[in-house]
Scaffold this active site. Structure first.
Site, PDB file in Angstrom:
ATOM      1  N   GLY A 171      32.563  13.410 -18.598  1.00 52.79           N
ATOM      2  CA  GLY A 171      32.250  14.304 -19.673  1.00 52.79           C
ATOM      3  C   GLY A 171      31.823  15.815 -19.131  1.00 52.79           C
ATOM      4  O   GLY A 171      32.739  16.048 -18.047  1.00 52.79           O
ATOM      5  N   GLY A 172      30.993  16.434 -19.512  1.00 55.37           N
ATOM      6  CA  GLY A 172      30.685  17.807 -19.017  1.00 55.37           C
ATOM      7  C   GLY A 172      30.334  17.911 -17.515  1.00 55.37           C
ATOM      8  O   GLY A 172      30.671  18.868 -17.002  1.00 55.37           O
ATOM      9  N   ALA A 407      61.195  35.672  -7.345  1.00 50.65           N
ATOM     10  CA  ALA A 407      60.706  34.851  -6.697  1.00 50.65           C
ATOM     11  C   ALA A 407      60.523  35.497  -5.006  1.00 50.65           C
ATOM     12  O   ALA A 407      59.529  35.303  -4.320  1.00 50.65           O
ATOM     13  CB  ALA A 407      61.227  33.438  -6.233  1.00 50.65           C
TER      14      ALA A 407
HETATM   15  C1  HXC Z   1      20.924   6.946 -18.299  1.00 55.28           C
HETATM   16  C2  HXC Z   1      22.492   5.753 -17.215  1.00 55.28           C
HETATM   17  C3  HXC Z   1      23.731   6.468 -17.490  1.00 55.28           C
HETATM   18  C4  HXC Z   1      23.259   7.570 -18.128  1.00 55.28           C
HETATM   19  C5  HXC Z   1      24.357   4.852 -16.321  1.00 55.28           C
HETATM   20  N1  HXC Z   1      22.910   4.637 -16.535  1.00 55.28           N
HETATM   21  N2  HXC Z   1      24.655   5.860 -17.310  1.00 55.28           N
HETATM   22  N3  HXC Z   1      21.075   5.935 -17.574  1.00 55.28           N
HETATM   23  N4  HXC Z   1      21.902   8.008 -18.381  1.00 55.28           N
HETATM   24  N5  HXC Z   1      24.030   8.546 -18.493  1.00 55.28           N
HETATM   25  C6  HXC Z   1      22.293   3.525 -16.026  1.00 55.28           C
HETATM   26  C7  HXC Z   1      22.210   2.353 -16.628  1.00 55.28           C
HETATM   27  O1  HXC Z   1      21.574   1.973 -17.920  1.00 55.28           O
HETATM   28  C8  HXC Z   1      22.218   1.310 -15.632  1.00 55.28           C
HETATM   29  O2  HXC Z   1      20.785   1.089 -15.084  1.00 55.28           O
HETATM   30  C9  HXC Z   1      22.663   1.942 -14.205  1.00 55.28           C
HETATM   31  O3  HXC Z   1      22.621   3.261 -14.802  1.00 55.28           O
HETATM   32  C10 HXC Z   1      23.809   1.565 -13.876  1.00 55.28           C
HETATM   33  O4  HXC Z   1      24.846   1.471 -14.895  1.00 55.28           O
HETATM   34  P1  HXC Z   1      25.815   0.398 -15.244  1.00 55.28           P
HETATM   35  O5  HXC Z   1      26.218   0.514 -16.628  1.00 55.28           O
HETATM   36  O6  HXC Z   1      25.133  -1.005 -15.185  1.00 55.28           O
HETATM   37  O7  HXC Z   1      26.836   0.482 -14.280  1.00 55.28           O
HETATM   38  P2  HXC Z   1      28.526   0.219 -14.313  1.00 55.28           P
HETATM   39  O8  HXC Z   1      28.696  -1.134 -15.048  1.00 55.28           O
HETATM   40  O9  HXC Z   1      29.215   0.322 -12.966  1.00 55.28           O
HETATM   41  O10 HXC Z   1      28.998   1.331 -15.131  1.00 55.28           O
HETATM   42  C11 HXC Z   1      28.803   2.736 -14.763  1.00 55.28           C
HETATM   43  C12 HXC Z   1      29.065   3.907 -15.977  1.00 55.28           C
HETATM   44  C13 HXC Z   1      28.389   3.237 -17.211  1.00 55.28           C
HETATM   45  C14 HXC Z   1      30.719   3.740 -16.261  1.00 55.28           C
HETATM   46  C15 HXC Z   1      28.980   5.200 -15.388  1.00 55.28           C
HETATM   47  O11 HXC Z   1      27.019   3.215 -16.847  1.00 55.28           O
HETATM   48  C16 HXC Z   1      28.461   4.446 -18.374  1.00 55.28           C
HETATM   49  O12 HXC Z   1      29.393   4.452 -19.139  1.00 55.28           O
HETATM   50  N6  HXC Z   1      27.337   5.388 -18.489  1.00 55.28           N
HETATM   51  C17 HXC Z   1      27.351   6.114 -19.508  1.00 55.28           C
HETATM   52  C18 HXC Z   1      28.161   7.157 -19.154  1.00 55.28           C
HETATM   53  C19 HXC Z   1      28.042   8.203 -20.151  1.00 55.28           C
HETATM   54  O13 HXC Z   1      28.629   8.308 -21.496  1.00 55.28           O
HETATM   55  N7  HXC Z   1      27.464   9.451 -19.781  1.00 55.28           N
HETATM   56  C20 HXC Z   1      27.416  10.449 -20.676  1.00 55.28           C
HETATM   57  C21 HXC Z   1      28.552  11.393 -20.572  1.00 55.28           C
HETATM   58  S1  HXC Z   1      28.307  12.916 -21.498  1.00 55.28           S
HETATM   59  P3  HXC Z   1      19.805   0.011 -14.687  1.00 55.28           P
HETATM   60  O14 HXC Z   1      18.632   0.324 -14.975  1.00 55.28           O
HETATM   61  O15 HXC Z   1      20.464  -1.077 -15.319  1.00 55.28           O
HETATM   62  O16 HXC Z   1      20.210  -0.107 -13.217  1.00 55.28           O
HETATM   63  C22 HXC Z   1      27.798  13.901 -20.441  1.00 55.28           C
HETATM   64  C23 HXC Z   1      27.605  15.271 -20.746  1.00 55.28           C
HETATM   65  C24 HXC Z   1      27.531  15.971 -19.883  1.00 55.28           C
HETATM   66  O17 HXC Z   1      27.806  13.538 -19.277  1.00 55.28           O
HETATM   67  C25 HXC Z   1      27.439  17.354 -20.231  1.00 55.28           C
HETATM   68  C26 HXC Z   1      27.298  18.560 -19.455  1.00 55.28           C
HETATM   69  C27 HXC Z   1      27.547  19.829 -19.924  1.00 55.28           C
END
Ligand code: HXC
Length: 519
Positions: A171-172, A407
Site C-alpha cells: 500500500g502507501g 551518448a
Molecule cells: C492492524 C494488523 C495489520 C494492520 C496485520 N495486523 N496487519 N493489525 N492493522 N494493517 C495484525 C494481525 O491482526 C495479527 O494480529 C498480526 O498483525 C499478524 O498478522 P497475520 O495476518 O497473522 O500475519 P501474516 O499471516 O504473516 O500476514 C501478514 C500480512 C497480513 C500479509 C501483512 O497481516 C495482512 O494482509 N495485513 C493487512 C495488510 C493491509 O491490507 N494493510 C493495509 C494496507 S493499506 P495478532 O493479534 O493476531 O498477532 C496501507 C495504506 C497506507 O497500508 C497508506 C499510506 C499513505
C-alpha cells in the site's frame, strides 16, 4: 512503593518492552525464518552501541476495543547507535506487535528518530516489516505516514537514508522506502506493492502471486525499485554496513577516507590488451573496474537491473568514488531508458553527498526503436545528461572504446563540466560508427551499385577512410575535448592523481529554488 521497588519496576518494564508482542509471536516470527526488530538492530549496529528511545510509548486508540491491548513500544523499535564507530539512527518495525502496522504513535516514534538524525547530520536506516496502515486507527495512520513521507523528502540530499525490506511493505507504505536513497530486499521473504494480489485479481482479473507481483527478484531485475538483493537478513545487514562505509554522514561532510595499502601507481598490464581488435566484440567492463579500484573491491548497486550500465561504489587511494560504466558485454553497453534512469539517479546521489564520480565510457549510442521512443527515451536520456551536467563533484571520465553521438555527450563529456577527460588509444569518439555513417553519407551511391562485390569494396574503402579520420581519440584530443590519451595499464594512477588534484574543487551552480530535471 520503595525507591528500590521503583528501580525493580523499571527493569521489569524494560524486559516487558523487549518482548514486543510476546514470546509466541516472536516464535512465529522465527518460524518464518525472520529475525525480530531488536535482533535485526543488534546485528546492524556495533556491539552494545544501541540506545533505545521511546520504549514506553503505547498507542492511544479506543476503536475496536484497542484500549485493552497495548504493547510497550507500540510496534517499532527506534534509537541510535554506531556502525564502524559512526553515529546512525535506526528504526525497525516490530511485526510481533499488531504486525508492525503503523499507528499514530508508531509514526511519532519514527519521526522523532528522523528529526534527531537531521538535527545532528547522521544517516537514518529503516528496517521495514509491517502490515501497513493500522486499520483500527484509520486516518490517524494515514496522517502518520504522511508525516514520515514529508521528513523523507526534506532529509533527501541532507543525510543518507537507507531502507531494508525484511517482510511485507504494501500500500502507501511503500512510499517511505521509495523516497529514500537505497532499498534493499531479502529474497523470498520481502515484498513491496501498491496493491496486493487480491486487489489485482478484482480490478484486472489477473492471477498473480505475491512473489511475482512484488518480490525481491522482481524489484531487483524488472522495476529497479530495489537497489540490493540479499539472500537473507544477515547478508542484507552486511550490505548496509558496507554501503555506509562509502558514504559521508551528511551532505556537508567529506566522504570517509581510509588508509590505503593498495599502491596508487599499481600498473595493470592486462589492460593494455583488454580491448578486442574487432570493435564489435564485447569484453567485461567489470574486469577494468576490479583492476583499477583499491583491492579490487566494488559494491555494485542495481547489480541485476539495466545491466548494460554498471554503477557502484569503490575506493581509489582510500577515498570513496562512485563509478558509472557502460557494460559492453550486455546489450553492447547501449543506453536505453532503464540504463539512463539507473545511472542518472546514481550520479545525483553521488553529487548530493560529495562523492567524486568516475565514468568509464564504451557506449555505441542510445538504443533506437519504437519501444524506446514511445517509452520516452528522450526524457530519460535527458535525465542522465542533466544529472552529469548539474553535478559539481569532481568528475573524471575515461573513454575506453566507443563514444558515439548523443551518448558521447551524455557520458560526462568535457562540455558537461567533466574535470579530467582521458581516453585510451583504443577510443573511438565520433558522431556514429563507420557502418552507419557510410550509409548516411553515401546512400545514393550505394543504391546505384548493381554488383554486390563492387559495393562491398566501396563500403570497405569508405569505412576505412572514416575510421582513420574518426575512429580514434586523436581528433577529440586535437580540439582539447580529451585532456590526454593514456596507457591503459596506468589508468588507476591517472584517475587517483586526477581526483587528488580535484580535492579542493569548488564549483557552484546558479542560485535558484531548485532545478527542473526532466522527470
Ligand atoms: C492492524 C494488523 C495489520 C494492520 C496485520 N495486523 N496487519 N493489525 N492493522 N494493517 C495484525 C494481525 O491482526 C495479527 O494480529 C498480526 O498483525 C499478524 O498478522 P497475520 O495476518 O497473522 O500475519 P501474516 O499471516 O504473516 O500476514 C501478514 C500480512 C497480513 C500479509 C501483512 O497481516 C495482512 O494482509 N495485513 C493487512 C495488510 C493491509 O491490507 N494493510 C493495509 C494496507 S493499506 P495478532 O493479534 O493476531 O498477532 C496501507 C495504506 C497506507 O497500508 C497508506 C499510506 C499513505
Amino acid at each position: 512503593m520503595t525507591n528500590q521497588d521503583r528501580v525493580k519496576e523499571l527493569i521489569e518494564l524494560r524486559a516487558q518492552a523487549k518482548l514486543g508482542g510476546g514470546e509466541k509471536r516472536i516464535e512465529s516470527q522465527h518460524k518464518k525464518g525472520k529475525y525480530t526488530a531488536r535482533e535485526r538492530i543488534a546485528m546492524l549496529l556495533d556491539e552494545d552501541s544501541f540506545e533505545e528511545f521511546d520504549m514506553f510509548i503505547t498507542h492511544r486508540c479506543y476503536n475496536f476495543g484497542m484500549e485493552k491491548t497495548k504493547f510497550l513500544g507500540d510496534g517499532v523499535v527506534t534509537g541510535q547507535g554506531t556502525i564502524d564507530g559512526r553515529l546512525v539512527f535506526v528504526f525497525a518495525q516490530d511485526f510481533t506487535v499488531f504486525g508492525g502496522a503503523l499507528s499514530e504513535m508508531l509514526a511519532q516514534k519514527i519521526c522523532k528518530v528522523m528529526d534527531k538524525a537531521m538535527t545532528v547530520g547522521a544517516p537514518i536506516i529503516g528496517l521495514n516489516d509491517s502490515g501497513g496502515a493500522r486499520i483500527q486507527e484509520g486516518v490517524n495512520s494515514l496522517a502518520g505516514y504522511a508525516e514520515i513521507f514529508e521528513r523523507n523528502i526534506l532529509a533527501s540530499g541532507v543525510i543518507p537514508q537507507i531502507s531494508a525490506i525484511f517482510g511485507p511493505c504494501a500500500g502507501g507504505a511503500v512510499y517511505s522506502p521509495a523516497l529514500t536513497d537505497f532499498i534493499l530486499m531479502t529474497d523470498q521473504s520481502s515484498y513491496m506493492f501498491v496493491t496486493g494480489p487480491k486487489v489485482v485479481k478484482t480490478v484486472t482479473g489477473e492471477d498473480i502471486t505475491t512473489e511475482e507481483l512484488g518480490g525481491a527478484e522482481v524489484h531487483s531485475t524488472k522495476s529497479g525499485v530495489s537497489h540490493f538483493l540479499a539472500e537473507n537478513e544477515e547478508e542484507g545487514i552486511a550490505i548496509i554496513r558496507d554501503l555506509l562505509s562509502y558514504l559521508p554522514s551528511n551532505n556537508l561532510e567529506e566522504t570517509p577516507m581510509i588508509a590505503c595499502s593498495d599502491p596508487i601507481d599499481r600498473l595493470e598490464d592486462k589492460l593494455n590488451s583488454l580491448i578486442p581488435d574487432n570493435p564489435n566484440h564485447p569484453y567485461n567492463m567489470m574486469e577494468v573496474i576490479e583492476a583499477i579500484v583499491d583491492h579490487g573491491k566494488f559494491l555494485e548497486v542495481h547489480k541485476r537491473y539495466a545491466r548494460n550500465i554498471i554503477v557502484g561504489f569503490c575506493r581509489m587511494g582510500g577515498r570513496s568514488v562512485g563509478v558509472i560504466a557502460n557494460q559492453p558485454s550486455f546489450y553492447a553497453g547501449v543506453l536505453d531508458i532503464e540504463a539512463s534512469r539507473k545511472a542518472a539517479r546514481f550520479v545525483r546521489f553521488c553529487d548530493c553527498f560529495n562523492i567524486p564520480v568516475l565514468t568509464l565510457v564504451d557506449v555505441p549510442g542510445f538504443l533506437p526503436g519504437r519501444v524506446q521512443e514511445y517509452g520516452g527515451i528522450i526524457t530519460h536520456g535527458a535525465k542522465l545528461m542533466f544529472a552529469y551536467g548539474e553535478a559539481t563533484v569532481p568528475k573524471v571520465t575515461i573513454t575506453l572504446r566507443k563514444s558515439y553521438g548523443g551518448a558521447h555527450d551524455v557520458m560526462s563529456c568535457k562540455q558537461l563540466r567533466g574535470d579530467f577527460n582521458y581516453a585510451w588509444p583504443t577510443a573511438q569518439i565520433a558522431v556514429m560508427g563507420a557502418k552507419g555513417a557510410i550509409e548516411v553519407l553515401y546512400g545514393k551511391e550505394l543504391a546505384a551499385f548493381t554488383d554486390p562485390e563492387e559495393k562491398a569494396k566501396f563500403v570497405a574503402e569508405k569505412e576505412d577512410e572514416y575510421n582513420t579520420a574518426f575512429a580514434n581519440p586523436y581528433k577529440a584530443a586535437s580540439y582539447g575535448y580529451i585532456d590526454d590519451i593514456i596507457e591503459p595499464r596506468n589508468t588507476r594512477f591517472r584517475i587517483i592523481r586526477a581526483f587528488q588534484s580535484l580535492q579542493t574543487k569548488r564549483v557552484t551552480n546558479p542560485m535558484k529554488k531548485h532545478s527542473n530535471i526532466p522527470l
